[in-house]
Every structure is written in structure tokens, then in C-alpha cells.
Scaffold this motif. Structure first.
Motif, PDB file in Angstrom:
ATOM      1  N   GLY A  37      -4.371  -3.575   5.957  1.00  0.00           N
ATOM      2  CA  GLY A  37      -4.964  -2.825   4.835  1.00  0.00           C
ATOM      3  C   GLY A  37      -5.077  -1.345   5.164  1.00  0.00           C
ATOM      4  N   VAL A  38      -6.084  -0.708   4.571  1.00  0.00           N
ATOM      5  CA  VAL A  38      -6.241   0.747   4.718  1.00  0.00           C
ATOM      6  C   VAL A  38      -7.526   1.041   5.498  1.00  0.00           C
ATOM      7  CG1 VAL A  38      -6.587   2.906   3.431  1.00  0.00           C
ATOM      8  CG2 VAL A  38      -5.071   1.132   2.510  1.00  0.00           C
ATOM      9  N   GLU A  39      -7.401   1.978   6.443  1.00  0.00           N
ATOM     10  CA  GLU A  39      -8.599   2.470   7.145  1.00  0.00           C
ATOM     11  C   GLU A  39      -8.570   3.996   7.088  1.00  0.00           C
ATOM     12  OE1 GLU A  39      -8.789  -0.045  11.128  1.00  0.00           O
ATOM     13  OE2 GLU A  39      -6.768   0.175  10.298  1.00  0.00           O
ATOM     14  N   ILE A  40      -9.731   4.602   6.974  1.00  0.00           N
ATOM     15  CA  ILE A  40      -9.787   6.069   6.882  1.00  0.00           C
ATOM     16  C   ILE A  40     -10.858   6.610   7.840  1.00  0.00           C
ATOM     17  CG2 ILE A  40     -10.287   8.022   5.324  1.00  0.00           C
ATOM     18  CD1 ILE A  40      -9.179   6.379   3.031  1.00  0.00           C
ATOM     19  N   TRP A  41     -10.504   7.704   8.527  1.00  0.00           N
ATOM     20  CA  TRP A  41     -11.447   8.387   9.415  1.00  0.00           C
ATOM     21  C   TRP A  41     -11.507   9.866   9.052  1.00  0.00           C
ATOM     22  CZ3 TRP A  41      -7.690   4.975  10.899  1.00  0.00           C
ATOM     23  CH2 TRP A  41      -8.107   3.802  11.543  1.00  0.00           C
ATOM     24  N   ASN A  42     -12.611  10.500   9.391  1.00  0.00           N
ATOM     25  CA  ASN A  42     -12.632  11.960   9.280  1.00  0.00           C
ATOM     26  C   ASN A  42     -12.122  12.548  10.590  1.00  0.00           C
ATOM     27  OD1 ASN A  42     -14.763  11.821  11.047  1.00  0.00           O
ATOM     28  ND2 ASN A  42     -16.330  12.303   9.522  1.00  0.00           N
ATOM     29  N   LEU A  43     -12.005  13.880  10.638  1.00  0.00           N
ATOM     30  CA  LEU A  43     -11.404  14.479  11.838  1.00  0.00           C
ATOM     31  C   LEU A  43     -12.267  14.263  13.088  1.00  0.00           C
ATOM     32  CD1 LEU A  43      -9.544  17.806  10.936  1.00  0.00           C
ATOM     33  CD2 LEU A  43      -8.577  15.634  11.684  1.00  0.00           C
ATOM     34  N   ALA A  44     -13.562  13.979  12.875  1.00  0.00           N
ATOM     35  CA  ALA A  44     -14.438  13.724  14.024  1.00  0.00           C
ATOM     36  C   ALA A  44     -14.273  12.289  14.510  1.00  0.00           C
ATOM     37  CB  ALA A  44     -15.888  13.989  13.627  1.00  0.00           C
ATOM     38  N   GLY A  45     -13.453  11.503  13.805  1.00  0.00           N
ATOM     39  CA  GLY A  45     -13.188  10.136  14.253  1.00  0.00           C
ATOM     40  C   GLY A  45     -14.144   9.107  13.665  1.00  0.00           C
ATOM     41  N   GLU A  46     -14.969   9.514  12.709  1.00  0.00           N
ATOM     42  CA  GLU A  46     -15.907   8.548  12.109  1.00  0.00           C
ATOM     43  C   GLU A  46     -15.228   7.797  10.967  1.00  0.00           C
ATOM     44  OE1 GLU A  46     -19.622  11.582  12.908  1.00  0.00           O
ATOM     45  OE2 GLU A  46     -18.504  11.618  11.020  1.00  0.00           O
ATOM     46  N   ALA A  47     -15.366   6.453  10.985  1.00  0.00           N
ATOM     47  CA  ALA A  47     -14.761   5.639   9.919  1.00  0.00           C
ATOM     48  C   ALA A  47     -15.430   5.977   8.588  1.00  0.00           C
ATOM     49  CB  ALA A  47     -14.944   4.176  10.246  1.00  0.00           C
ATOM     50  N   GLN A  48     -14.605   6.080   7.541  1.00  0.00           N
ATOM     51  CA  GLN A  48     -15.119   6.455   6.222  1.00  0.00           C
ATOM     52  C   GLN A  48     -15.106   5.242   5.282  1.00  0.00           C
ATOM     53  OE1 GLN A  48     -16.086   9.986   5.615  1.00  0.00           O
ATOM     54  NE2 GLN A  48     -16.057   9.531   7.805  1.00  0.00           N
ATOM     55  N   GLU A  49     -16.052   5.250   4.368  1.00  0.00           N
ATOM     56  CA  GLU A  49     -16.097   4.193   3.359  1.00  0.00           C
ATOM     57  C   GLU A  49     -14.868   4.341   2.443  1.00  0.00           C
ATOM     58  OE1 GLU A  49     -18.725   3.267  -0.569  1.00  0.00           O
ATOM     59  OE2 GLU A  49     -19.471   4.774   0.846  1.00  0.00           O
ATOM     60  N   LEU A  50     -14.269   3.226   2.026  1.00  0.00           N
ATOM     61  CA  LEU A  50     -13.082   3.301   1.154  1.00  0.00           C
ATOM     62  C   LEU A  50     -13.543   3.406  -0.299  1.00  0.00           C
ATOM     63  CD1 LEU A  50     -10.738   0.634   2.795  1.00  0.00           C
ATOM     64  CD2 LEU A  50     -10.975   3.054   3.325  1.00  0.00           C
ATOM     65  N   GLU A  54     -10.057  12.929   1.139  1.00  0.00           N
ATOM     66  CA  GLU A  54     -10.830  14.177   1.245  1.00  0.00           C
ATOM     67  C   GLU A  54     -10.200  15.045   2.319  1.00  0.00           C
ATOM     68  OE1 GLU A  54     -13.543  14.937  -0.485  1.00  0.00           O
ATOM     69  OE2 GLU A  54     -13.947  12.998  -1.433  1.00  0.00           O
ATOM     70  N   ASP A  55     -10.482  16.349   2.262  1.00  0.00           N
ATOM     71  CA  ASP A  55      -9.999  17.243   3.310  1.00  0.00           C
ATOM     72  C   ASP A  55     -10.474  16.758   4.679  1.00  0.00           C
ATOM     73  OD1 ASP A  55      -8.469  18.947   1.909  1.00  0.00           O
ATOM     74  OD2 ASP A  55      -9.994  20.504   1.666  1.00  0.00           O
ATOM     75  N   GLY A  56      -9.549  16.767   5.626  1.00  0.00           N
ATOM     76  CA  GLY A  56      -9.904  16.394   7.000  1.00  0.00           C
ATOM     77  C   GLY A  56      -9.815  14.896   7.255  1.00  0.00           C
ATOM     78  N   GLU A  57      -9.433  14.118   6.241  1.00  0.00           N
ATOM     79  CA  GLU A  57      -9.365  12.670   6.468  1.00  0.00           C
ATOM     80  C   GLU A  57      -7.969  12.218   6.925  1.00  0.00           C
ATOM     81  OE1 GLU A  57     -12.949  10.914   3.713  1.00  0.00           O
ATOM     82  OE2 GLU A  57     -10.912  10.750   2.922  1.00  0.00           O
ATOM     83  N   VAL A  58      -7.972  11.188   7.769  1.00  0.00           N
ATOM     84  CA  VAL A  58      -6.726  10.590   8.250  1.00  0.00           C
ATOM     85  C   VAL A  58      -6.754   9.120   7.821  1.00  0.00           C
ATOM     86  CG1 VAL A  58      -5.350  10.017  10.277  1.00  0.00           C
ATOM     87  CG2 VAL A  58      -6.722  12.110  10.263  1.00  0.00           C
ATOM     88  N   ALA A  59      -5.670   8.650   7.210  1.00  0.00           N
ATOM     89  CA  ALA A  59      -5.618   7.253   6.762  1.00  0.00           C
ATOM     90  C   ALA A  59      -4.565   6.496   7.566  1.00  0.00           C
ATOM     91  CB  ALA A  59      -5.299   7.188   5.286  1.00  0.00           C
ATOM     92  N   ARG A  60      -4.842   5.237   7.833  1.00  0.00           N
ATOM     93  CA  ARG A  60      -3.899   4.366   8.537  1.00  0.00           C
ATOM     94  C   ARG A  60      -3.642   3.186   7.613  1.00  0.00           C
ATOM     95  NH1 ARG A  60      -3.949   0.035  12.385  1.00  0.00           N
ATOM     96  NH2 ARG A  60      -2.611   0.491  14.170  1.00  0.00           N
ATOM     97  N   LEU A  61      -2.390   3.028   7.176  1.00  0.00           N
ATOM     98  CA  LEU A  61      -2.017   1.931   6.291  1.00  0.00           C
ATOM     99  C   LEU A  61      -1.207   0.935   7.116  1.00  0.00           C
ATOM    100  CD1 LEU A  61      -2.372   4.572   4.486  1.00  0.00           C
ATOM    101  CD2 LEU A  61      -0.861   3.470   2.864  1.00  0.00           C
ATOM    102  N   VAL A  94       0.860  -1.191   0.000  1.00  0.00           N
ATOM    103  CA  VAL A  94       0.000   0.000   0.000  1.00  0.00           C
ATOM    104  C   VAL A  94       0.896   1.241   0.000  1.00  0.00           C
ATOM    105  CG1 VAL A  94      -2.142  -0.891   0.961  1.00  0.00           C
ATOM    106  CG2 VAL A  94      -0.251  -0.357   2.497  1.00  0.00           C
ATOM    107  N   PHE A  95       0.374   2.330  -0.532  1.00  0.00           N
ATOM    108  CA  PHE A  95       1.219   3.488  -0.835  1.00  0.00           C
ATOM    109  C   PHE A  95       0.473   4.778  -0.521  1.00  0.00           C
ATOM    110  CE2 PHE A  95       2.062  -0.077  -3.539  1.00  0.00           C
ATOM    111  CZ  PHE A  95       3.440  -0.160  -3.615  1.00  0.00           C
ATOM    112  N   ILE A  96       1.243   5.856  -0.365  1.00  0.00           N
ATOM    113  CA  ILE A  96       0.653   7.194  -0.364  1.00  0.00           C
ATOM    114  C   ILE A  96       1.458   8.031  -1.353  1.00  0.00           C
ATOM    115  CG2 ILE A  96      -0.216   7.138   2.005  1.00  0.00           C
ATOM    116  CD1 ILE A  96       2.197   8.968   2.779  1.00  0.00           C
ATOM    117  N   ALA A  97       0.854   9.057  -1.922  1.00  0.00           N
ATOM    118  CA  ALA A  97       1.594   9.931  -2.843  1.00  0.00           C
ATOM    119  C   ALA A  97       0.821  11.214  -3.075  1.00  0.00           C
ATOM    120  CB  ALA A  97       1.825   9.226  -4.175  1.00  0.00           C
TER     121      ALA A  97
END
Ligand code: AGP
Length: 610
Positions: free
Chosen positions: A219-232, A208-215, A188-191
Motif C-alpha cells: 500500500g501507501v506510506e508517507i513520511w515528512n522530511l523529519a522521518g515521521e510517519a504521516q496520517e493518510l 504536502e510539501d516535504g513529504e515522501v511517499a512509498r508505494l 496505486v498511482f502518482i500524478a
């Protein structure tokens, strides 16, 4: 402007990071670095100058790990030096961070952190952000601390982050600066963009703006700044790798100049079907188009000159009043834009900070936004209600060429679309213009065939300290663009001017050593004779005239021997042809002056800071 790449995979990440950074070189940079994670330490290599310097450093002190981050830096806070180079570390090297963008409250944060005993070695806002993240993540849940740290950072960022407290994990986040996550066979990558990791990935997510990703290995998980898990939202990568190599040309710029025939033809195929113009992403009803009274077009640099051309066309063919402004001016004046004014932006990258801020301002004022852009999923695209892609393909040369011609072409098609919807264009005029447009790709091809002649002229006139570019009406923005192209890549000072304004000042510059590039392709309309009179004013003062003229036009024969003839077309379409000659003049002047054409000094491809 700065580039980020990161990898977590099943093989040594370092060669992939270096390859990715090379693919980001076009964005502009002055130093580079990588960091990798081992079990008990994070190791860094950093170097000032081209990536070859970092490669030398890695040859002398090799690195190997399956997880790492890399960065090319375009200096904003502090000079280009190793201590200012990314990655930056905190907590005695337990955390490493790469960052694009600007942290506006870094002084304030730095004061607080210094009070808590955090040491600082660099002048950068990024080192402060690294310390701030280390401070917020020192206790409790790491992800929660990271989100808190980001919420307290004002400004724009895209980051890649490694921490010894999170072994085998790569974090990424964005706010106002682009960042993607990718996955492929090897990990998995970021760029910062797709081309950077194109050979490695099959699918990407545009954060998206405000999103944090954990690789991680999971695999990959993404949350918004409020801590809600986001759909990939994985998107299949359609781009061909051949789109980002120089295809046998000596530079990307020359390749991209040659691609213009195909780009212009491609736009016709894309947007003109059975003689009808339609834009799939425009989403603007005929009713809306008919009620349009005012338009404001905001952009920067080369894209601004495309906007000027757009304004001339739209006002020529419709009754819509159009204004243009530079993003950096618009956002700091008090523009009297009425709600409902259509605010259009033009941008190759879709990431230009001043254009983006202008859009946000216009949105607040209740204006619908139309964006003309080359990059899918870019920040401007996301802010827009109406969209037209320029489909020029990745533009790697820092100096914009094919993306500009594509912008001009889109303005022609948009104008015809608006005029037709408003009933302001007769079917005959429309047919006539479309028929002329069909001939433009061949006309561009003919200019390209004439490149040896253009090279010969450019290499005779490149030596002076300055040059002047003159044009009128539709070709006035082309004079500005020709001068900008010359400045950017040949480093020769150049000034673009409306030919009729010359007598109000610049005429004082003219002498036997000043090259004056005169765009004289008008032959029949009301400015045709006036342009020739302006050229004679230059001749009377012994200026070195280089003329761009229409094939068969004899009027300049007794004025200069340096004439670049281009195929005849309707005056309003002539910029699409003339600009190619201007690009080649700049190109060969730069070649004669020995500059780094694809990566001119101090310039960045996408200007994501003010
Ligand atoms: C073009 O040659 C320049 N490098 C520059 O002026 C550029 O057009 C400007 O920075 C705007 O960029 P954008 O089109 O990506 O918004």
C-alpha cells in the motif's frame, strides 16, 4: 509545465502511463519519456516532440512491466533533446527519476558528484538530482538516504523514483511542485494532477510539501522530511471524466469558451442564496471586512487582468484602496505593505511560482492572504487564510477562458459582499446589480450564438503582423486580455492599450493594414463619448476598425462595417460579456492561421518556475 505519472499495479503500466501523459499534455511539453522496472534492469524509452513520437518509439521497442514512471518535459535546463529528456538515470541505470521543478543548487551538487566520479550525459538539473539521490542511498537505509538527498536539494521538486535496490517500490516526493498519490482497482498511482489518473483512481492524497511517499505491494506510506510517519488523508475523487474530454468540440478551448454560460450561472447558484452573498471558505468576519483599508492583489498573466478588473470594481463600490501587481515584479521590489493589508491572489492553477513566492513574502510581512483559485488543494490554497473557489472545472486549453470569466464573476460577487458588509452599498443598488448579474449568462449565450459573424470578421483580419486592442476603464483590462489571447493562440503580435493613452505613442502604428479592436460598449457613462472619439482618431488614420458595441447603438455605423453587437448590460458588468467576443476573435484568427490552439508553442498551463 512538465507532468509526472507513475503506476504500480496488477497489469502492464505502460498504456496507463501513456494515457496519463496524454491527459497532462495540456500543461505544455516538448519531449516525453517512460521508465519501467524489471527484476534486473530499468528500461527507458524517450522521444522529443509530441507523445506520438514516444508512442512510435514504443511500437518499435515495446515495454511491459507492472511498475513504471512517465514524464512530459518543458525544457528549462538544456534544449529539448533525447539526452535531456526524463526519466534520468544514475548508478549505471540502477535508479531512474522524473522531476518537475528546478533544483537551484544543481551546479554545486554536480561539482561534488563529478568529483566522486559520477558521469553526466545531459544539461539538466534532474540528472544531477538522480545522481545525488544515488549517492545518498548507496549505503544504509534507502528511505533515510532519500530523505537526506532531498534535504540537500535547494529549490522546488515533485519526483517519481524507481530503484533496482527497491524492487516493486515506487517513491514520490514533493516540495513546491504539486503531486498526488491515488489508489484504484488496478493499483496505486502518482500524478501531477487528478485528471491525469482520473479513470484509474477512486481516492487521492494531495502530498504536502516535504513529504515522501512509498508505494508498494503493502500500500501507501508517507513520511515528512523529519522521518515521521504521516496520517493518510484520502479524499474521494468527485470529478467526472466528461470534465476532461472535449465533448465533441474541435478543441478544448472552444468547449471551455462555450462552458462560460454554465460556469457564470453556477457561481451565482453557489454563492448567492436567497439574494444573499456568502462564501463558505472565505472565513472573514464582518468586523474584519469593516476594518479593511488596503488591499493588494497579486497574480500573473490572464489572472492579472482579472485582478485589474477586481481593483476597478472594489474601488468603485467601496472605500478600500486597492493596488495590483504582477507576481514576478512584486516579489523583487520593496513593496511597502503594512501588516494587516489584505493580500489577495488570483490563479487558475494555484501553482504559479511567482504568485506563490509573493504570497510567502506577504505572509512574512504579517498580511492575511485571500486566494481566488480554481484548483482544490493547490499550493496557493494551502498558503491562504481566506479562500474563494472559482468552480470553473478543469481547464485544459492552455489559453485561459472560463477560469478568467469565473475570476471576473467572483470579483463582482466579492465586491458586493465587501460593500454590503461595510454599509457602502444601498439595498437598491445591490438589488439592481444582482438583477443585472442574473442576465449575464444569457448575454454570454447570445455572444456565442453570434460566433459565425465573429469568425467571418476574424478571418478577414487575421493576416497582418500585428493588431491593437483598445478599451477604457472596466474594459481596459479586457483590451489587455483580448490582446494576450490573440498572441497566445494565433501567434499574431497584439498590443492592448488604454484607449486614452493611444495618442501618447501607439497612434504611430495605425495605418490601413492594422486591425484595431475597439471595445465601445459604454453608452451612457463619462467614458462613452471619449471612447468614440478615440475610435474616430483611428478612423482618421485609416485603421481597420473592429468594434464591439451594444445592441441598438448606432454611433459606430458610419465608422466601420465590422461591428460585433453584444447584449446591453451595466457598464461595470460588460467585461463578462465582452471578453467572450474577444476570446472568439482570437480563436478564429488562430484557426485561420492554422496554429495548435489547445497547446500553443512554448506555453505551459501552469507556470511552476520563475
Ligand atoms: C492564460 O491564457 C495564460 N496561459 C497565462 O497568462 C496564465 O493566466 C498565467 O500563467 C497565470 O496562471 P494561473 O492563473 O494558473 O496563476
Amino acid at each position: 509545465m512538465c507532468g509526472i505519472v507513475g503506476m504500480l499495479g496488477n497489469r502492464n503500466a505502460v498504456p496507463v502511463l501513456i494515457e496519463g501523459l496524454k491527459r497532462l499534455e495540456y500543461r505544455g511539453y516538448d519531449s516525453a519519456g517512460v521508465a519501467v522496472q524489471h527484476e534486473t534492469e530499468l528500461e527507458l524509452r524517450r522521444a522529443v516532440g509530441r507523445l506520438s513520437e514516444l508512442e512510435n518509439e514504443l511500437t518499435q521497442h515495446p515495454l511491459s512491466s507492472t511498475i513504471g514512471i512517465g514524464h512530459t518535459r518543458w525544457a528549462t535546463h538544456g534544449e529539448a533533446s533525447v539526452r535531456n529528456c526524463h526519466p534520468h538515470t544514475a548508478s549505471e541505470g540502477r535508479l531512474a527519476l522524473v522531476h518537475n521543478g528546478i533544483i537551484e543548487n544543481y551546479q554545486e551538487l554536480k561539482g561534488d558528484l563529478a568529483g566522486k566520479g559520477f558521469p553526466f550525459q545531459s544539461d539538466t538539473d534532474t540528472e544531477v538530482l538522480a545522481a545525488h539521490v544515488a549517492d545518498c542511498t548507496a549505503e544504509g537505509d534507502f528511505l533515510e538516504g532519500l530523505r537526506r538527498a532531498l534535504a540537500g536539494a535547494r529549490g522546488a521538486y515533485a519526483i517519481g523514483l524507481l530503484s533496482l535496490d527497491q524492487p516493486g517500490v515506487l517513491y514520490a516526493a514533493r516540495l513546491g511542485s504539486p503531486l498526488i498519490v491515488g489508489k484504484g482497482r488496478d493499483g496505486v498511482f502518482i500524478a501531477s494532477d487528478v485528471p491525469a489518473i482520473l479513470p484509474q483512481v477512486d481516492e487521492v492524497i494531495y502530498l504536502e510539501d516535504g513529504e515522501v511517499a512509498r508505494l508498494s505491494g503493502d500500500g501507501v506510506e508517507i513520511w515528512n522530511l523529519a522521518g515521521e510517519a504521516q496520517e493518510l488523508k484520502w479524499v474521494k475523487v468527485e470529478m467526472e471524466d466528461s470534465a476532461v474530454d472535449s465533448g465533441g468540440f474541435e478543441t478544448f478551448m472552444l468547449k471551455e469558451v462555450h462552458e462560460q454560460t454554465r460556469v457564470v450561472r453556477g457561481l451565482m447558484d453557489q454563492y448567492v442564496k436567497d439574494g444573499k452573498i456568502s462564501f463558505p471558505d472565505l472565513d472573514m468576519s464582518v468586523g474584519h471586512i469593516r476594518t479593511l483599508q488596503r488591499m493588494m492583489i497579486v497574480s500573473c498573466g490572464t489572472a492579472y487582468y482579472a485582478a485589474m478588473y477586481g481593483r476597478l470594481l472594489i474601488e468603485h463600490f467601496t472605500s478600500i484602496a486597492v493596488e495590483t501587481d504582477l507576481g514576478s515584479e512584486f516579489r523583487y521590489r520593496s513593496p511597502k505593505i503594512q501588516p494587516g493589508t489584505l493580500v489577495a491572489t488570483v490563479s487558475q492553477s494555484g501553482e504559479t511560482a511567482d504568485t506563490l513566492a509573493s504570497v510567502q513574502m506577504a505572509k512574512k510581512a504579517g498580511c492575511p492572504i485571500l486566494t481566488i483559485c480554481n484548483v482544490f488543494g493547490s499550493s496557493l490554497v494551502r498558503e491562504s487564510d481566506h479562500l474563494i473557489y472559482t468552480h470553473a472545472g478543469p481547464e485544459i486549453g492552455v489559453a485561459s477562458t472560463k477560469a478568467f470569466t469565473a475570476q471576473l464573476m467572483v470579483f463582482v460577487l466579492l465586491t458586493l459582499h465587501l460593500a454590503e458588509a461595510r454599509g457602502e452599498l444601498t439595498p437598491e443598488s445591490r438589488e439592481e446589480l444582482l438583477a443585472e448579474l442574473q442576465k449575464i449568462p444569457t448575454a454570454i449565450h447570445r455572444v456565442l450564438e453570434n460566433k459565425e459573424h465573429i469568425k467571418e470578421i476574424a478571418s478577414r483580419h487575421h493576416d497582418g503582423p500585428s493588431s491593437l486592442y483598445l478599451g477604457r476603464r472596466f474594459n481596459y483590462p479586457m483590451a489587455l486580455e483580448g490582446a494576450l489571447k490573440n498572441k497566445e493562440i494565433s501567434y499574431q503580435h497584439a498590443e492592448g492599450y488604454a484607449a486614452g493613452e493611444m495618442k501618447h505613442g501607439p497612434i504611430a502604428l495605425i495605418n490601413e493594414s492594422l486591425p484595431v479592436i475597439c471595445i465601445c460598449t459604454e453608452t451612457e457613462d463619462e467614458v462613452a463619448e471619449k471612447m468614440i472619439s478615440n475610435v474616430r482618431e483611428v478612423q482618421a488614420r485609416a485603421g481597420r476598425i473592429i468594434a464591439i458595441a451594444t445592441e441598438g447603438d448606432q454611433r459606430l455605423n458610419d465608422i466601420t462595417r465590422d461591428i460585433i453587437f453584444v447584449p446591453r448590460t451595466t457598464e461595470c458588468l460588460s467585461p463578462l460579456v465582452n471578453v467572450v467576443a474577444l476570446q472568439l476573435i482570437a480563436y478564429y484568427a488562430a484557426q485561420a492561421r492554422g496554429t495548435d490552439i489547445d497547446k500553443p508553442r512554448n506555453l505551459a498551463k501552469s507556470v511552476t518556475v520563475e
